[in-house]
Design a protein around this motif. Structure first.
Motif, mmCIF file in Angstrom:
data_model
loop_
_atom_site.group_PDB
_atom_site.id
_atom_site.type_symbol
_atom_site.label_atom_id
_atom_site.label_comp_id
_atom_site.label_asym_id
_atom_site.label_seq_id
_atom_site.Cartn_x
_atom_site.Cartn_y
_atom_site.Cartn_z
ATOM 1 N N ARG A 1 5.376 0.131 2.515
ATOM 2 C CA ARG A 1 6.592 0.215 3.382
ATOM 3 C C ARG A 1 7.601 1.397 2.718
ATOM 4 N NH1 ARG A 1 9.144 -5.319 1.193
ATOM 5 N NH2 ARG A 1 8.359 -5.563 -0.946
ATOM 6 N N PRO A 2 8.450 1.985 3.803
ATOM 7 C CA PRO A 2 9.418 2.887 3.258
ATOM 8 C C PRO A 2 10.271 2.697 1.942
ATOM 9 C CG PRO A 2 9.501 2.475 5.461
ATOM 10 C CD PRO A 2 8.945 1.352 4.894
ATOM 11 N N ALA A 3 10.769 3.611 1.280
ATOM 12 C CA ALA A 3 11.514 3.168 0.259
ATOM 13 C C ALA A 3 12.930 4.004 0.599
ATOM 14 C CB ALA A 3 11.154 3.608 -1.195
ATOM 15 N N ALA A 4 14.098 3.695 -0.217
ATOM 16 C CA ALA A 4 15.312 4.203 -0.055
ATOM 17 C C ALA A 4 15.764 4.567 -1.569
ATOM 18 C CB ALA A 4 16.415 3.531 0.589
ATOM 19 N N SER B 1 12.641 -0.254 1.914
ATOM 20 C CA SER B 1 13.750 0.073 3.083
ATOM 21 C C SER B 1 13.016 -0.075 4.469
ATOM 22 C CB SER B 1 14.185 1.573 2.763
ATOM 23 O OG SER B 1 14.933 1.955 4.014
ATOM 24 N N ALA B 2 13.888 -0.068 5.363
ATOM 25 C CA ALA B 2 13.132 -0.393 7.008
ATOM 26 C C ALA B 2 12.933 1.152 7.311
ATOM 27 C CB ALA B 2 14.240 -0.956 7.706
ATOM 28 N N ASP B 3 13.516 2.080 6.599
ATOM 29 C CA ASP B 3 13.144 3.562 7.248
ATOM 30 C C ASP B 3 13.256 4.629 6.131
ATOM 31 O OD1 ASP B 3 15.980 3.536 6.767
ATOM 32 O OD2 ASP B 3 16.479 4.333 8.483
#
Length: 163
Positions: A60-63, A128-130
């Motif tokens: 999944r993405p990360a922030a 993150s989600a994006d």
């Protein structure tokens, strides 16, 4: 400063720096960025990650956020998955993993702005989600180094000079 000295410094900072972020909810990690050079640095920092991924889980993405809570550009690059049956822990012990587990290797690349020479700064990362795309992808290994740390109290500030 040679590579071994930088690694020792990162280990020490990971133990001594206060890596908590007040008011932040949920699971996160601290990213300690060290600029061992004699010049200020603005550009991409890269954390090389190698982690187990549970069966049925997907990458999944990360922030990443600054000390002030400002989200910075961040992307997962060079993502690779491979089957894995066991995992070696930092202390050298080997832990069996459930069937279907995978090894996820990737580079967490994020933007660092105006990191002074011979200094360090802590950032916060979480899933993150994006993604917030980087303005430019790194063409080579950046001169700054990154170490991940679990949030904990420490006697050193989140930003400081080396030495």
């Amino acid at each position: 400063m040679d590579a071994q000295a930088i690694e020792r410094l990162l280990d020490e900072l990971a133990e001594r720096v206060d890596t908590r972020f007040a008011g932040v909810q949920g699971d996160y990690r601290a990213l300690i960025v060290v600029n061992p050079t004699d010049a200020p640095y603005t550009g991409v920092a890269v954390l090389h990650v190698d982690m187990p991924l549970k069966a049925g889980s997907e990458p999944r993405p990360a922030a990443v956020w600054t000390l002030d809570g400002v989200r910075v550009p961040c992307q997962i690059l060079h993502s690779r998955l491979e089957p894995v049956a066991e995992w070696r822990l930092p202390d050298g012990t080997v832990r069996p993993l459930p069937d279907g587990s995978r090894r996820w290797r990737f580079d967490l690349a994020f933007w660092v702005d105006a990191l002074p020479p011979r200094s360090y700064r802590v950032y916060r990362s979480a899933w993150s989600a994006d993604e917030l795309p980087l303005p430019a992808l790194p063409a080579a290994e950046p001169p700054v180094r990154v170490r991940e740390a679990i949030p904990h109290t420490g006697e050193l500030e989140k930003e400081g000079r080396l030495g």
